[in-house]
Design a protein around this motif. Sequence first.
Motif, PDB file in Angstrom:
ATOM      1  N   TRP A   1       0.837  -1.209   0.000  1.00  0.00           N
ATOM      2  CA  TRP A   1       0.000   0.000   0.000  1.00  0.00           C
ATOM      3  C   TRP A   1       0.872   1.260   0.000  1.00  0.00           C
ATOM      4  N   MET A   2       1.906   1.266   0.851  1.00  0.00           N
ATOM      5  CA  MET A   2       2.797   2.440   0.901  1.00  0.00           C
ATOM      6  C   MET A   2       3.439   2.677  -0.458  1.00  0.00           C
ATOM      7  N   LEU A   3       3.938   1.585  -1.048  1.00  0.00           N
ATOM      8  CA  LEU A   3       4.610   1.741  -2.343  1.00  0.00           C
ATOM      9  C   LEU A   3       3.624   2.151  -3.437  1.00  0.00           C
ATOM     10  N   PHE A   4       2.390   1.645  -3.325  1.00  0.00           N
ATOM     11  CA  PHE A   4       1.390   2.027  -4.328  1.00  0.00           C
ATOM     12  C   PHE A   4       1.127   3.529  -4.259  1.00  0.00           C
ATOM     13  N   VAL A   5       0.965   4.032  -3.046  1.00  0.00           N
ATOM     14  CA  VAL A   5       0.709   5.475  -2.890  1.00  0.00           C
ATOM     15  C   VAL A   5       1.909   6.270  -3.397  1.00  0.00           C
ATOM     16  N   PHE A   6       3.107   5.740  -3.101  1.00  0.00           N
ATOM     17  CA  PHE A   6       4.336   6.394  -3.564  1.00  0.00           C
ATOM     18  C   PHE A   6       4.387   6.411  -5.098  1.00  0.00           C
ATOM     19  N   LEU A   7       4.064   5.264  -5.696  1.00  0.00           N
ATOM     20  CA  LEU A   7       4.084   5.174  -7.164  1.00  0.00           C
ATOM     21  C   LEU A   7       3.000   6.046  -7.782  1.00  0.00           C
ATOM     22  N   LEU A   8       1.893   6.114  -7.082  1.00  0.00           N
ATOM     23  CA  LEU A   8       0.777   6.933  -7.546  1.00  0.00           C
ATOM     24  C   LEU A   8       1.176   8.409  -7.602  1.00  0.00           C
TER      25      LEU A   8
ATOM     26  N   GLY B   1       3.460 -11.301 -12.884  1.00  0.00           N
ATOM     27  CA  GLY B   1       4.882 -11.084 -13.127  1.00  0.00           C
ATOM     28  C   GLY B   1       5.110  -9.959 -14.126  1.00  0.00           C
ATOM     29  N   TYR B   2       4.247  -9.876 -15.100  1.00  0.00           N
ATOM     30  CA  TYR B   2       4.376  -8.853 -16.136  1.00  0.00           C
ATOM     31  C   TYR B   2       4.186  -7.458 -15.544  1.00  0.00           C
ATOM     32  N   LYS B   3       3.145  -7.311 -14.705  1.00  0.00           N
ATOM     33  CA  LYS B   3       2.901  -6.019 -14.051  1.00  0.00           C
ATOM     34  C   LYS B   3       4.100  -5.650 -13.166  1.00  0.00           C
ATOM     35  N   ALA B   4       4.637  -6.655 -12.462  1.00  0.00           N
ATOM     36  CA  ALA B   4       5.783  -6.392 -11.580  1.00  0.00           C
ATOM     37  C   ALA B   4       6.942  -5.831 -12.385  1.00  0.00           C
ATOM     38  N   LYS B   5       7.155  -6.394 -13.578  1.00  0.00           N
ATOM     39  CA  LYS B   5       8.263  -5.916 -14.401  1.00  0.00           C
ATOM     40  C   LYS B   5       8.001  -4.506 -14.924  1.00  0.00           C
TER      41      LYS B   5
ATOM     42  N   ASN C   1      -6.624  -3.793 -15.221  1.00  0.00           N
ATOM     43  CA  ASN C   1      -7.296  -3.350 -13.993  1.00  0.00           C
ATOM     44  C   ASN C   1      -7.217  -4.380 -12.868  1.00  0.00           C
ATOM     45  N   TYR C   2      -6.346  -5.371 -13.007  1.00  0.00           N
ATOM     46  CA  TYR C   2      -6.179  -6.324 -11.893  1.00  0.00           C
ATOM     47  C   TYR C   2      -5.365  -5.663 -10.776  1.00  0.00           C
ATOM     48  N   PRO C   3      -5.678  -5.961  -9.511  1.00  0.00           N
ATOM     49  CA  PRO C   3      -5.005  -5.291  -8.395  1.00  0.00           C
ATOM     50  C   PRO C   3      -3.500  -5.544  -8.324  1.00  0.00           C
ATOM     51  N   LEU C   4      -2.834  -4.754  -7.503  1.00  0.00           N
ATOM     52  CA  LEU C   4      -1.375  -4.658  -7.622  1.00  0.00           C
ATOM     53  C   LEU C   4      -0.589  -5.146  -6.408  1.00  0.00           C
ATOM     54  N   LEU C   5      -1.225  -5.761  -5.424  1.00  0.00           N
ATOM     55  CA  LEU C   5      -0.439  -6.174  -4.249  1.00  0.00           C
ATOM     56  C   LEU C   5       0.696  -7.115  -4.650  1.00  0.00           C
ATOM     57  N   VAL C   6       0.352  -8.172  -5.371  1.00  0.00           N
ATOM     58  CA  VAL C   6       1.391  -9.150  -5.745  1.00  0.00           C
ATOM     59  C   VAL C   6       2.442  -8.518  -6.661  1.00  0.00           C
ATOM     60  N   PRO C   7       2.037  -7.791  -7.735  1.00  0.00           N
ATOM     61  CA  PRO C   7       3.073  -7.166  -8.561  1.00  0.00           C
ATOM     62  C   PRO C   7       3.962  -6.194  -7.781  1.00  0.00           C
ATOM     63  N   ILE C   8       3.382  -5.436  -6.844  1.00  0.00           N
ATOM     64  CA  ILE C   8       4.206  -4.453  -6.130  1.00  0.00           C
ATOM     65  C   ILE C   8       5.193  -5.153  -5.204  1.00  0.00           C
ATOM     66  N   ILE C   9       4.755  -6.213  -4.514  1.00  0.00           N
ATOM     67  CA  ILE C   9       5.734  -6.859  -3.619  1.00  0.00           C
ATOM     68  C   ILE C   9       6.800  -7.602  -4.439  1.00  0.00           C
TER      69      ILE C   9
ATOM     70  N   ALA D   1      -8.794  -7.436  -1.209  1.00  0.00           N
ATOM     71  CA  ALA D   1      -9.323  -6.633  -2.312  1.00  0.00           C
ATOM     72  C   ALA D   1      -8.206  -6.034  -3.154  1.00  0.00           C
ATOM     73  N   PHE D   2      -7.023  -5.873  -2.552  1.00  0.00           N
ATOM     74  CA  PHE D   2      -5.883  -5.309  -3.267  1.00  0.00           C
ATOM     75  C   PHE D   2      -5.039  -6.413  -3.910  1.00  0.00           C
ATOM     76  N   THR D   3      -5.489  -7.670  -3.735  1.00  0.00           N
ATOM     77  CA  THR D   3      -4.749  -8.794  -4.300  1.00  0.00           C
ATOM     78  C   THR D   3      -5.384  -9.287  -5.593  1.00  0.00           C
ATOM     79  N   LYS D   4      -6.704  -9.474  -5.544  1.00  0.00           N
ATOM     80  CA  LYS D   4      -7.413  -9.902  -6.756  1.00  0.00           C
ATOM     81  C   LYS D   4      -8.754  -9.183  -6.797  1.00  0.00           C
ATOM     82  N   ASN D   5      -9.301  -9.024  -7.990  1.00  0.00           N
ATOM     83  CA  ASN D   5     -10.584  -8.328  -8.101  1.00  0.00           C
ATOM     84  C   ASN D   5     -11.687  -9.012  -7.304  1.00  0.00           C
ATOM     85  N   GLU D   6     -11.613 -10.340  -7.184  1.00  0.00           N
ATOM     86  CA  GLU D   6     -12.622 -11.060  -6.404  1.00  0.00           C
ATOM     87  C   GLU D   6     -12.623 -10.596  -4.948  1.00  0.00           C
ATOM     88  N   GLY D   7     -11.469 -10.118  -4.475  1.00  0.00           N
ATOM     89  CA  GLY D   7     -11.314  -9.748  -3.072  1.00  0.00           C
ATOM     90  C   GLY D   7     -12.268  -8.652  -2.639  1.00  0.00           C
ATOM     91  N   LEU D   8     -12.602  -7.744  -3.550  1.00  0.00           N
ATOM     92  CA  LEU D   8     -13.462  -6.618  -3.181  1.00  0.00           C
ATOM     93  C   LEU D   8     -14.881  -7.086  -2.835  1.00  0.00           C
TER      94      LEU D   8
END
Lengths: 468, 180
Positions: free
Chosen positions: A45-52, A133-137, A160-168, A282-289
């Motif tokens: 979350w911190m990195l997402f806000v930073f990237l944002l 993996g692609y989003k992470a790259k 539009n898939y969430p970014l927890l896994v790509p960001i970590i 919810a930040f891991t997969k769209n189903e999470g929300l």
Amino acid sequence: MIAMAMAIISFFLWGRLLLRAARLRAEFFLRVPLMFGLGCFAVAWMLFVFLLGGGRLTQPIAFAVCATPFAAAIGEGFHRLFRGKGAPVFAPPRRRVNAVQVICLLFALCLAATVLRNSQQLPLAGDARQIWGYKAKIIYYESLYSEDFRSATQLHQHPNYPLLVPIIEAYCYALAGGVDDLRVKMLFPVFYICLLMALYAEARRHAGPVLAPVLAAAFAAFYPLTYNMRGLGEGSASSGYADVPLTFFYTTGAILLLRWLSARGGEGRTLFAGGAMLAAAAFTKNEGLPLAALACVAAIFVLLVRRVSRRELIPLLLMCAAVLAVLLPWLIWRAGLPVIDEDYPSRLTFEGIRYGLANHAGAILKYSVDRSTPLRTTGGFKPPDAWSLFWPALAAACSLYIVRCFRGNTAFITVLLGGHTLLYFVILLVVPPSAWDISNLLHFITHRLFMHFSGIALILFALLLSDS
Amino acid sequence: MTEKTADAARGMRARLSARRIILVAMMMVVALFALLDAVRFFRRAWLLPEAGVSDRAGQIAAALSDGVKRAPEGSTILVLLLPGDYREIAYVVYHAPPSPDAPLKLSSPESQAPVPFEGRSLLFAWYDPSRPPEIAKMLASRNDQRPGSRLGGAVMVSWRLAPEGETAFALLYDAEGRVK
């Protein structure tokens, strides 16, 4: 390898910091998964806000994120050394262990070691490469404002898939100073181990110290978690998919909500920790929300059935608001992203559902039976395994204890499980035929969808095994 | 408590206990099969090396083969190789029937010679990175597997083609243009 280990330890330390700040106390087997889950979510979350904000995930940034909890832990160590104060970091379990626990622990450790070994292969399974993996790259090499995220002419799949896994994953790359898509998969077995620990902790409360380890060990061997029929292990804990992290966050969130409901007027911090885990889902997969929303609705339902006063509902409503507030940056950003081939919400109409009932329902039921029982839809039986026996066993247990399923706090898990199943059924009904051939889709996602709610299903089984 | 209600309570307890025994028995059956599953899993991972961790090139070749076999028999498959950092990806793009006006610029001469493989025809080509919008078109149509569609689908097979990837493709496609 060292950078990977540092990254994983930093998640635990971040989580530990948060647990300390919240003064949340839990037994060892729940505290460790909570540390990892909260740590992952906090860093992502911190990195997402930073990237944002337009930032780039460089090595110094990653080092700063990694060093902060290490510095705090070292500082606390010195503080305790010289002042002799503070609670121990890890209070060792004081209970006596029995032989069943030892055997099951060894069994689970063997499975975890095998999953870890299997994870050390290239991310060859579909989504691990082309989504997570692609989003992470993209995040590591470029930024959140890369053309690949927004431009309609240069999209990667499922922008539009969430970014927890790509960001970590990108955080691990930044720490290591380069992409290593093989070592980064070490993260996923950790999610698997933490899921097992959390399930054991909760099952123990209900099924006792002899049956709980057996249940958790059986869960550890369920094939969608360890491997599956497809050679690349799609969706399993070694594949690099986000399904196991989602299952972990969602199950742990549900466990914390159940604990809060069990302790009437329970601690708000348990509730809010549960909310954080659901937000992480919810930040891991769209189903999470929708699953997070469903968990909140199930908890509200239980409280309303109990006829609690409005005042007792306030903490839960505050938690829902907090989850929404935490997710808001992601939701706003996601709203601006193009959808290229899956737009389920727009198809959730009466017409869409009617079309699905006429055209998809048969295939959904067929695949559900095929993937959750030893029955073959083409006739006859297939060789049974723990997974395909568990679901009929759960159905039988619910039939035997139908009243208990809807009594007290068990109702929370029953409603959650029922709502979850219904939600997935409806979503599958409205799958756009232009995007997916339903049979083709069901062929490789049914076991993963079942895996998402297998954790809460196990808790329900443990609740029914309870003496009380 | 009358004798009748006491009997009823005893009966209820007995039923409850019988139900619990059934539950525990079911759980033990699941646990027993979990043990058998785990043995299979261990064996597969540790004792059958070809099914577990293998070399990078072998894994890529296996994935490529897997991707190719997803296409309908008789179709023409374009194995598209994308160079460049995170775009070092190969897509297996198949289309049925083969279309002469495929929207992709084939930059490699050998791509003009289809290679038979598993009842399908393979075309190999390096993707021209100067035309990035084609990636979006390809991905957008990835799941469009209706008969007659020009681009039937795409399966990504590798992150990193060079240098290991080339070995992997050599496993399928030898110097004489034959598929092994």
